[in-house]
Design a protein around this motif. Sequence first.
Motif, PDB file in Angstrom:
ATOM      1  N   ILE A   1       0.699  -1.155  -0.020  1.00 37.45           N
ATOM      2  CA  ILE A   1       0.003   0.067   0.047  1.00 37.45           C
ATOM      3  C   ILE A   1       0.965   1.139   0.082  1.00 37.45           C
ATOM      4  O   ILE A   1       1.638   1.293   0.851  1.00 37.45           O
ATOM      5  N   ALA A   2       0.809   2.230  -0.982  1.00 36.93           N
ATOM      6  CA  ALA A   2       1.631   3.251  -0.987  1.00 36.93           C
ATOM      7  C   ALA A   2       0.896   4.397  -1.509  1.00 36.93           C
ATOM      8  O   ALA A   2      -0.116   4.441  -2.205  1.00 36.93           O
ATOM      9  N   ASP A   3       1.556   5.609  -0.941  1.00 34.51           N
ATOM     10  CA  ASP A   3       0.922   6.903  -1.469  1.00 34.51           C
ATOM     11  C   ASP A   3       2.054   7.796  -2.035  1.00 34.51           C
ATOM     12  O   ASP A   3       3.035   7.179  -2.312  1.00 34.51           O
ATOM     13  N   THR A   4       1.794   9.123  -2.062  1.00 35.56           N
ATOM     14  CA  THR A   4       2.817   9.873  -2.803  1.00 35.56           C
ATOM     15  C   THR A   4       4.217   9.934  -2.203  1.00 35.56           C
ATOM     16  O   THR A   4       5.083  10.345  -2.696  1.00 35.56           O
ATOM     17  N   CYS A   5       4.447   9.668  -1.102  1.00 35.28           N
ATOM     18  CA  CYS A   5       5.556   9.655  -0.228  1.00 35.28           C
ATOM     19  C   CYS A   5       6.588   8.593  -0.683  1.00 35.28           C
ATOM     20  O   CYS A   5       7.692   8.597  -0.341  1.00 35.28           O
ATOM     21  N   ALA A   6       6.055   7.475  -1.372  1.00 30.77           N
ATOM     22  CA  ALA A   6       6.918   6.240  -1.600  1.00 30.77           C
ATOM     23  C   ALA A   6       7.747   6.773  -2.788  1.00 30.77           C
ATOM     24  O   ALA A   6       7.355   7.419  -3.821  1.00 30.77           O
ATOM     25  N   ASP A   7       8.675   5.794  -2.947  1.00 34.87           N
ATOM     26  CA  ASP A   7       9.927   6.153  -3.830  1.00 34.87           C
ATOM     27  C   ASP A   7       9.248   5.105  -4.936  1.00 34.87           C
ATOM     28  O   ASP A   7       9.612   4.005  -4.817  1.00 34.87           O
ATOM     29  N   PRO A   8       9.188   5.303  -6.376  1.00 32.19           N
ATOM     30  CA  PRO A   8       8.833   4.328  -7.390  1.00 32.19           C
ATOM     31  C   PRO A   8      10.102   3.435  -7.420  1.00 32.19           C
ATOM     32  O   PRO A   8       9.669   1.814  -7.613  1.00 32.19           O
ATOM     33  N   LYS A   9      10.965   3.685  -7.382  1.00 34.17           N
ATOM     34  CA  LYS A   9      12.175   2.520  -7.316  1.00 34.17           C
ATOM     35  C   LYS A   9      12.171   1.687  -6.345  1.00 34.17           C
ATOM     36  O   LYS A   9      12.511   0.544  -6.402  1.00 34.17           O
ATOM     37  N   VAL A  10      12.009   2.249  -4.896  1.00 36.46           N
ATOM     38  CA  VAL A  10      12.060   1.299  -4.027  1.00 36.46           C
ATOM     39  C   VAL A  10      10.832   0.247  -4.158  1.00 36.46           C
ATOM     40  O   VAL A  10      10.849  -1.068  -3.506  1.00 36.46           O
ATOM     41  N   LEU A  11       9.799   0.780  -4.551  1.00 35.83           N
ATOM     42  CA  LEU A  11       8.593   0.088  -4.594  1.00 35.83           C
ATOM     43  C   LEU A  11       8.857  -0.997  -5.660  1.00 35.83           C
ATOM     44  O   LEU A  11       8.437  -2.344  -5.749  1.00 35.83           O
ATOM     45  N   ALA A  12       9.594  -0.562  -6.645  1.00 37.07           N
ATOM     46  CA  ALA A  12       9.757  -1.550  -7.945  1.00 37.07           C
ATOM     47  C   ALA A  12      10.517  -2.813  -7.410  1.00 37.07           C
ATOM     48  O   ALA A  12      10.437  -3.910  -7.761  1.00 37.07           O
ATOM     49  N   ALA A  13      11.589  -2.335  -6.693  1.00 42.07           N
ATOM     50  CA  ALA A  13      12.674  -3.372  -5.806  1.00 42.07           C
ATOM     51  C   ALA A  13      11.921  -4.254  -4.969  1.00 42.07           C
ATOM     52  O   ALA A  13      12.159  -5.353  -5.214  1.00 42.07           O
ATOM     53  N   ASP A  14      10.838  -3.805  -4.094  1.00 41.99           N
ATOM     54  CA  ASP A  14      10.161  -4.752  -3.478  1.00 41.99           C
ATOM     55  C   ASP A  14       9.139  -5.757  -3.818  1.00 41.99           C
ATOM     56  O   ASP A  14       9.191  -6.718  -3.799  1.00 41.99           O
ATOM     57  N   LEU A  15       8.575  -4.909  -5.074  1.00 38.58           N
ATOM     58  CA  LEU A  15       8.035  -5.953  -6.039  1.00 38.58           C
ATOM     59  C   LEU A  15       8.558  -7.093  -6.574  1.00 38.58           C
ATOM     60  O   LEU A  15       7.929  -8.276  -6.651  1.00 38.58           O
ATOM     61  N   LEU A  16       9.549  -6.782  -7.353  1.00 40.37           N
ATOM     62  CA  LEU A  16      10.469  -7.648  -8.014  1.00 40.37           C
ATOM     63  C   LEU A  16      11.136  -8.588  -7.054  1.00 40.37           C
ATOM     64  O   LEU A  16      11.485  -9.963  -7.434  1.00 40.37           O
ATOM     65  N   ALA A  17      11.216  -8.277  -5.769  1.00 40.39           N
ATOM     66  CA  ALA A  17      11.862  -9.196  -4.933  1.00 40.39           C
ATOM     67  C   ALA A  17      11.151 -10.660  -4.667  1.00 40.39           C
ATOM     68  O   ALA A  17      11.692 -11.511  -4.451  1.00 40.39           O
ATOM     69  N   GLN A  18       9.705 -10.144  -4.560  1.00 43.61           N
ATOM     70  CA  GLN A  18       9.061 -11.301  -4.493  1.00 43.61           C
ATOM     71  C   GLN A  18       8.724 -12.354  -5.921  1.00 43.61           C
ATOM     72  O   GLN A  18       8.664 -13.452  -6.038  1.00 43.61           O
ATOM     73  N   CYS A  19       8.791 -11.255  -7.159  1.00 45.33           N
ATOM     74  CA  CYS A  19       8.567 -11.985  -8.252  1.00 45.33           C
ATOM     75  C   CYS A  19       9.640 -13.069  -8.794  1.00 45.33           C
ATOM     76  O   CYS A  19       9.434 -14.056  -9.299  1.00 45.33           O
ATOM     77  N   GLU A  20      10.974 -12.580  -8.064  1.00 40.96           N
ATOM     78  CA  GLU A  20      12.031 -13.838  -8.481  1.00 40.96           C
ATOM     79  C   GLU A  20      12.072 -15.049  -7.703  1.00 40.96           C
ATOM     80  O   GLU A  20      12.753 -15.894  -8.264  1.00 40.96           O
ATOM     81  N   HIS A  21      11.224 -15.071  -6.865  1.00 38.71           N
ATOM     82  CA  HIS A  21      10.987 -16.496  -6.276  1.00 38.71           C
ATOM     83  C   HIS A  21      10.443 -17.512  -7.163  1.00 38.71           C
ATOM     84  O   HIS A  21      11.057 -18.529  -7.052  1.00 38.71           O
ATOM     85  N   ASP A  22       9.570 -17.246  -7.940  1.00 40.72           N
ATOM     86  CA  ASP A  22       8.726 -18.243  -8.561  1.00 40.72           C
ATOM     87  C   ASP A  22       7.847 -17.470  -9.552  1.00 40.72           C
ATOM     88  O   ASP A  22       7.301 -16.453  -9.336  1.00 40.72           O
ATOM     89  N   PRO A  23       7.676 -18.194 -10.805  1.00 42.11           N
ATOM     90  CA  PRO A  23       6.879 -17.587 -11.709  1.00 42.11           C
ATOM     91  C   PRO A  23       5.500 -17.389 -11.710  1.00 42.11           C
ATOM     92  O   PRO A  23       4.870 -16.575 -12.195  1.00 42.11           O
ATOM     93  N   ASN A  24       5.293 -18.198 -10.380  1.00 41.93           N
ATOM     94  CA  ASN A  24       3.805 -17.892  -9.736  1.00 41.93           C
ATOM     95  C   ASN A  24       3.472 -17.009  -8.648  1.00 41.93           C
ATOM     96  O   ASN A  24       2.545 -17.070  -8.370  1.00 41.93           O
ATOM     97  N   ALA A  25       4.570 -16.469  -8.340  1.00 47.55           N
ATOM     98  CA  ALA A  25       4.597 -15.568  -7.451  1.00 47.55           C
ATOM     99  C   ALA A  25       3.730 -14.269  -7.810  1.00 47.55           C
ATOM    100  O   ALA A  25       3.598 -14.077  -8.811  1.00 47.55           O
ATOM    101  N   LYS A  26       3.251 -13.607  -6.693  1.00 50.42           N
ATOM    102  CA  LYS A  26       2.302 -12.515  -7.149  1.00 50.42           C
ATOM    103  C   LYS A  26       2.772 -11.197  -6.181  1.00 50.42           C
ATOM    104  O   LYS A  26       3.174 -11.195  -5.003  1.00 50.42           O
ATOM    105  N   ALA A  27       2.757 -10.186  -7.095  1.00 47.56           N
ATOM    106  CA  ALA A  27       3.382  -8.689  -6.473  1.00 47.56           C
ATOM    107  C   ALA A  27       2.144  -7.799  -6.809  1.00 47.56           C
ATOM    108  O   ALA A  27       1.697  -7.701  -7.868  1.00 47.56           O
ATOM    109  N   PHE A  28       1.813  -7.222  -5.783  1.00 51.59           N
ATOM    110  CA  PHE A  28       0.389  -6.366  -6.014  1.00 51.59           C
ATOM    111  C   PHE A  28       0.718  -5.031  -5.333  1.00 51.59           C
ATOM    112  O   PHE A  28       0.992  -4.796  -4.247  1.00 51.59           O
TER     113      PHE A  28
END
Length: 419
Positions: free
Chosen positions: A233-260
Amino acid sequence: MKIIKKAKERTAADNRELRNTVQAIIDNVCADGDRALKEYSNKFDDYVRGELRVSRHEIDAAYEKMSPQDIEDLKAAKANIEAFAKAQRGTMTELENFSPQPGIYLGHKVIPVSSCCCYVPGGSYPLYSTALMLITPAKVAGVKRVAACAPVVHGTGDIHYKTLVAMDLAGADEIYAVGGAQAIAAFAYGTQTIKPVDMIVGPGNKFVAEAKRQCYGQIGIDFIAGPSEVLVIADTCADPKVLAADLLAQCEHDPNAKAFLLSTDETLAIETIAAVEKELETLDTAGIARRSWDDYGEVVVLDSLDEAVETANNYAPEHLEVNIAKPEQIINKLVNYGSLFIGGNTAEVFGDYASGTNHTLPTVKASRYTGGVWVGTFLKVCTNQWMTPEASRRIAPLVNRMAKGEGLSGHALAAERRF
């Protein structure tokens, strides 16, 4: 609500073939024991060990491959995990001599299970952090026999050396080089080499998860885990690059992993998608992460934080990050998650490795009814009671009448004998 990027729907596939395959493996292990385990090792791992149990010599050899920094890192992570597990254990107190009425005394004891198996997956990566996460709280709980197992590195017959060292540092009493559904069956029912346990914990692939489901009842389990998930959950104070890194940290686990990603700002949502695409250009694990993001990545813009809370609670994610200016506005409204990460400074990956909370967490909406593995996973709260003669005579007529009302004359008689 505006969907910027939509995930594919997860279909309720017919798992009959998976169930049948796993059932056959369990039956084979029950019938043939070690022989079946070695057959599966040859089939799936391309190697057959002479002994399934890992020797002290193998463990010592694994230490020789570690750098001093590697060992210190494992010790530092274990120290935080252990400290938090001890603090959690301290909250579970025994209850003695509670009296609902004169002469009746009730209580409970907090008792560790006698034995457990900590299953450490080995699939795509050596997940040595999972060894720390499972074995450490089991030892803090006071489990007398903590066994650990992991699949071998394909074609070698050896557990990855970092995983082996982590198992040893965490305090495993026994270590076995066996994985897959056959490992679950072995620890549930026993073989010539492996003595069965009371409980099996740890994540694994779909075959491991199905084996845990089928063996549940014969042994206890933590829960049945699916592909990894993160919801941010993010608002305008969040850094898009940080959000991207956090989302992909889960994605790299498994092709079936989910980042939302749930955002209250459309510009941030669009910038985060762009940041994900840019990071995928250089990410070493982009092969897996790209498939996960393309298929199951989802980005939604919501009208308010209250709507984000409702969506998050309905999704009940494994990991939940709250990266907003004032997290305290919504923290108490969030009720369904495996583990919560509050504020932009608190990366989910910190919890994966070293901050101290456990990373073995419920997925596929299981956080609606359970939390993750913790010291309490290995503890039983068992009640007791005793009564004075006067209290026994006083309550017996009540119980006698209730038992007769249910038609259970033996129960009624047992109460009657007291008066």
